[in-house]
Write an enzyme that holds these catalytic residues in place. Sequence first.
Site, PDB file in Angstrom:
ATOM      1  N   THR A   1       0.821  -1.208   0.000  1.00  0.00           N
ATOM      2  CA  THR A   1       0.000   0.000   0.000  1.00  0.00           C
ATOM      3  C   THR A   1       0.859   1.264   0.000  1.00  0.00           C
ATOM      4  O   THR A   1       1.986   1.263   0.509  1.00  0.00           O
ATOM      5  CB  THR A   1      -0.906   0.009   1.256  1.00  0.00           C
ATOM      6  OG1 THR A   1      -1.454   1.313   1.445  1.00  0.00           O
ATOM      7  CG2 THR A   1      -0.140  -0.341   2.519  1.00  0.00           C
TER       8      THR A   1
ATOM      9  N   TYR B   1      -1.378  -0.092  10.631  1.00  0.00           N
ATOM     10  CA  TYR B   1      -1.749  -0.752   9.368  1.00  0.00           C
ATOM     11  C   TYR B   1      -0.606  -0.661   8.354  1.00  0.00           C
ATOM     12  O   TYR B   1      -0.142  -1.666   7.809  1.00  0.00           O
ATOM     13  CB  TYR B   1      -3.034  -0.119   8.795  1.00  0.00           C
ATOM     14  CG  TYR B   1      -3.247  -0.480   7.343  1.00  0.00           C
ATOM     15  CD1 TYR B   1      -3.503  -1.802   6.982  1.00  0.00           C
ATOM     16  CD2 TYR B   1      -3.152   0.479   6.336  1.00  0.00           C
ATOM     17  CE1 TYR B   1      -3.660  -2.158   5.653  1.00  0.00           C
ATOM     18  CE2 TYR B   1      -3.310   0.136   5.001  1.00  0.00           C
ATOM     19  CZ  TYR B   1      -3.562  -1.188   4.665  1.00  0.00           C
ATOM     20  OH  TYR B   1      -3.704  -1.532   3.353  1.00  0.00           O
TER      21      TYR B   1
END
Length: 334
Positions: free
Chosen positions: A115, A139
């Site tokens: 990501t 995350y």
Amino acid sequence: MILIAGGAGYIGSHVNKMISRKGYDTVVLDNLVYGHKEFVKWGKFYKCDLCDVKEMEKIFKSNKIEAVMHFSAYTYVGESVADPSKYYKNNVSNTLNLLDVMVKYGVKKFIFSSTCATYGFPIEIPITESHPQNPINPYGKTKLMIEKILEDYDKAYGLKYINLRYFNASGADPDLEIGEWHNPETHLIPLALYNALGLTPKITVFGTDYDTEDGTCVRDYIHVNDLAKAHILALEYLNQKNKSDSFNLGNGRGFSVKKIIDTVEKVSGLKLNVEYGKRREGDPAILVGSSKKAIKVLGWKPEFYKIEDIVETAYLWHKKNKDKILEDLWKRKI
Ligand code: UDP
């Protein structure tokens, strides 16, 4: 056979469809915590949690797995701050289980859903793959940890990997068989569509005082089928070159929150009830990626350039599945 971990989720199911249509056999693993069984319309399906090493071993023993694509992860940034243990266990520890089973069974090709959150606050735009990686929440850290672990697994065990660092995945399968369906939903485009379709009373814009053209945050929205294509190219790259690498996957153009809301209104012909609220913590003003490397090295050609086209596929899928989404929203509220 290609094993797709998390193939019942948003991006995994689109990849499963596309790669199956290309003639590959697939095996989907999903614990169905956030995934939807009805999204697994292609390949074999096993309900399996990546904490269950014995079950994974059985799957590797009974299927000829050549490569693994890994989409199983928790992705709620806020939740990762409030409950990091859940994120490190699932996104890091369970991924290690999967990698170790791969090593044990001699499977040496891995495509990882990474990501742009691994970059943290950008120091330059567009973000290239060589931008420093300093994630600002658990995350993003879990994803970066796996990237680092993969470097070591390559050196020690010869496991070859491709990290695909997504910008904002969006849109839906143009045949409307699958789409974006999270509960809880936190993403801008689906939330704007929920409001347009009357599923929620309003949509809140998080911050209007950013240093951008209209004061709202700018993001790089990339269609889920363009992401899916890149996964197939990444697999072909590993098959041909057997070399690990990392690639950004974005459109290279940014759209503001206001622009997205206008686009939803334009595409749907429906009016949104927009509330202007405070900034959401941890949101950089602008996140736009450079995908030149994927275009050059993988031969990737994103097809969905117009934001209207991206939003339209999402709108049509949401419209078709409105009742189901509403029912699901109520279920989780109880
Ligand atoms: N956003 C917003 N209202 C919402 C959800 C998101 O204004 O209800 C904004 C958010 O602050 C960000 C952009 O929309 O600037 C995209 O957010 P999203 O959660 O879809 O993706 P992210 O960029 O966080 O991965």
